[in-house]
Design a protein around this motif. Sequence first.
Motif, PDB file in Angstrom:
ATOM      1  N   ASN A 227      45.355  27.785  35.797  1.00 12.51           N
ATOM      2  CA  ASN A 227      45.690  28.563  34.597  1.00 12.51           C
ATOM      3  C   ASN A 227      44.522  29.430  34.155  1.00 12.51           C
ATOM      4  O   ASN A 227      44.707  30.594  33.780  1.00 12.51           O
ATOM      5  CB  ASN A 227      46.126  27.642  33.459  1.00 12.51           C
ATOM      6  CG  ASN A 227      47.473  27.013  33.711  1.00 12.51           C
ATOM      7  OD1 ASN A 227      48.272  27.526  34.490  1.00 12.51           O
ATOM      8  ND2 ASN A 227      47.731  25.887  33.056  1.00 12.51           N
ATOM      9  N   SER A 228      43.327  28.880  34.192  1.00 19.33           N
ATOM     10  CA  SER A 228      42.140  29.660  33.832  1.00 19.33           C
ATOM     11  C   SER A 228      41.932  30.800  34.813  1.00 19.33           C
ATOM     12  O   SER A 228      41.589  31.918  34.421  1.00 19.33           O
ATOM     13  CB  SER A 228      40.899  28.764  33.815  1.00 19.33           C
ATOM     14  OG  SER A 228      40.984  27.822  32.788  1.00 19.33           O
TER      15      SER A 228
ATOM     16  N   ALA B 172      42.675  30.710  40.933  1.00 19.96           N
ATOM     17  CA  ALA B 172      44.109  30.690  40.639  1.00 19.96           C
ATOM     18  C   ALA B 172      44.907  29.908  41.683  1.00 19.96           C
ATOM     19  O   ALA B 172      46.053  29.557  41.436  1.00 19.96           O
ATOM     20  CB  ALA B 172      44.633  32.123  40.536  1.00 19.96           C
ATOM     21  N   GLN B 173      44.288  29.593  42.823  1.00 19.35           N
ATOM     22  CA  GLN B 173      44.983  28.868  43.886  1.00 19.35           C
ATOM     23  C   GLN B 173      44.392  27.476  44.121  1.00 19.35           C
ATOM     24  O   GLN B 173      44.669  26.835  45.130  1.00 19.35           O
ATOM     25  CB  GLN B 173      44.920  29.673  45.180  1.00 19.35           C
ATOM     26  CG  GLN B 173      45.616  31.005  45.077  1.00 19.35           C
ATOM     27  CD  GLN B 173      45.369  31.885  46.283  1.00 19.35           C
ATOM     28  OE1 GLN B 173      44.608  31.552  47.172  1.00 19.35           O
ATOM     29  NE2 GLN B 173      46.023  33.030  46.307  1.00 19.35           N
ATOM     30  N   THR B 174      43.612  27.005  43.179  1.00 26.02           N
ATOM     31  CA  THR B 174      42.939  25.712  43.313  1.00 26.02           C
ATOM     32  C   THR B 174      43.926  24.563  43.496  1.00 26.02           C
ATOM     33  O   THR B 174      44.956  24.507  42.833  1.00 26.02           O
ATOM     34  CB  THR B 174      42.072  25.442  42.069  1.00 26.02           C
ATOM     35  OG1 THR B 174      41.074  26.451  41.995  1.00 26.02           O
ATOM     36  CG2 THR B 174      41.413  24.082  42.117  1.00 26.02           C
ATOM     37  N   GLN B 175      43.594  23.674  44.386  1.00 24.26           N
ATOM     38  CA  GLN B 175      44.378  22.457  44.606  1.00 24.26           C
ATOM     39  C   GLN B 175      43.526  21.260  44.206  1.00 24.26           C
ATOM     40  O   GLN B 175      42.311  21.279  44.359  1.00 24.26           O
ATOM     41  CB  GLN B 175      44.785  22.325  46.082  1.00 24.26           C
ATOM     42  CG  GLN B 175      45.678  23.449  46.568  1.00 24.26           C
ATOM     43  CD  GLN B 175      46.998  23.485  45.827  1.00 24.26           C
ATOM     44  OE1 GLN B 175      47.630  22.453  45.620  1.00 24.26           O
ATOM     45  NE2 GLN B 175      47.410  24.678  45.405  1.00 24.26           N
TER      46      GLN B 175
ATOM     47  N   LEU C 298      42.104  36.436  36.118  1.00 26.70           N
ATOM     48  CA  LEU C 298      42.632  37.483  36.991  1.00 26.70           C
ATOM     49  C   LEU C 298      43.338  38.566  36.174  1.00 26.70           C
ATOM     50  O   LEU C 298      43.114  39.769  36.408  1.00 26.70           O
ATOM     51  CB  LEU C 298      43.585  36.851  38.007  1.00 26.70           C
ATOM     52  CG  LEU C 298      44.051  37.706  39.162  1.00 26.70           C
ATOM     53  CD1 LEU C 298      42.884  38.278  39.943  1.00 26.70           C
ATOM     54  CD2 LEU C 298      44.927  36.874  40.087  1.00 26.70           C
ATOM     55  N   ASP C 299      44.152  38.171  35.221  1.00 29.17           N
ATOM     56  CA  ASP C 299      44.833  39.149  34.356  1.00 29.17           C
ATOM     57  C   ASP C 299      43.830  40.012  33.600  1.00 29.17           C
ATOM     58  O   ASP C 299      43.991  41.236  33.496  1.00 29.17           O
ATOM     59  CB  ASP C 299      45.747  38.447  33.350  1.00 29.17           C
ATOM     60  CG  ASP C 299      46.981  37.843  33.998  1.00 29.17           C
ATOM     61  OD1 ASP C 299      47.306  38.208  35.152  1.00 29.17           O
ATOM     62  OD2 ASP C 299      47.626  36.988  33.337  1.00 29.17           O
TER      63      ASP C 299
ATOM     64  N   GLU D 168      39.885  46.580  35.185  1.00 29.17           N
ATOM     65  CA  GLU D 168      39.859  47.563  36.279  1.00 29.17           C
ATOM     66  C   GLU D 168      40.749  48.762  35.930  1.00 29.17           C
ATOM     67  O   GLU D 168      40.339  49.915  36.101  1.00 29.17           O
ATOM     68  CB  GLU D 168      40.334  46.942  37.588  1.00 29.17           C
ATOM     69  CG  GLU D 168      40.339  47.963  38.719  1.00 29.17           C
ATOM     70  CD  GLU D 168      41.050  47.509  39.977  1.00 29.17           C
ATOM     71  OE1 GLU D 168      41.056  48.291  40.931  1.00 29.17           O
ATOM     72  OE2 GLU D 168      41.615  46.397  39.990  1.00 29.17           O
ATOM     73  N   ASP D 169      41.952  48.497  35.430  1.00 32.44           N
ATOM     74  CA  ASP D 169      42.865  49.581  35.054  1.00 32.44           C
ATOM     75  C   ASP D 169      42.237  50.486  34.000  1.00 32.44           C
ATOM     76  O   ASP D 169      42.350  51.713  34.074  1.00 32.44           O
ATOM     77  CB  ASP D 169      44.187  49.014  34.518  1.00 32.44           C
ATOM     78  CG  ASP D 169      45.007  48.322  35.585  1.00 32.44           C
ATOM     79  OD1 ASP D 169      44.738  48.523  36.797  1.00 32.44           O
ATOM     80  OD2 ASP D 169      45.933  47.566  35.221  1.00 32.44           O
TER      81      ASP D 169
END
Length: 91
Positions: free
Chosen positions: A43-44, A23-26, A49-50, A56-57
Amino acid sequence: MMHEWNDLANEFRNDQRRAQILAQTQGPGLEYASEGNADRIRNSGRALLDTLESREDYCRAMARKFESALGKYATVEDVNSTQIKQTGGTL
């Protein structure tokens, strides 16, 4: 069973740490193609992550339900045991 749900939830939590990297890829370069590819990867990563967070929830909720059910079962078992002993019966 409650422990298995929590173990699975912990695995989803660990996977979230890895998904954060995506999610933090540059992009490797400043050109449009590099940034476009990085944007798609981010975006992927966010979508992953979502999904992992919701999994997990769900697992944590199931663990709580099992814990609650176990507590209710133990209470009923104690009450029934007491009633049987009061009538002179044995378990």
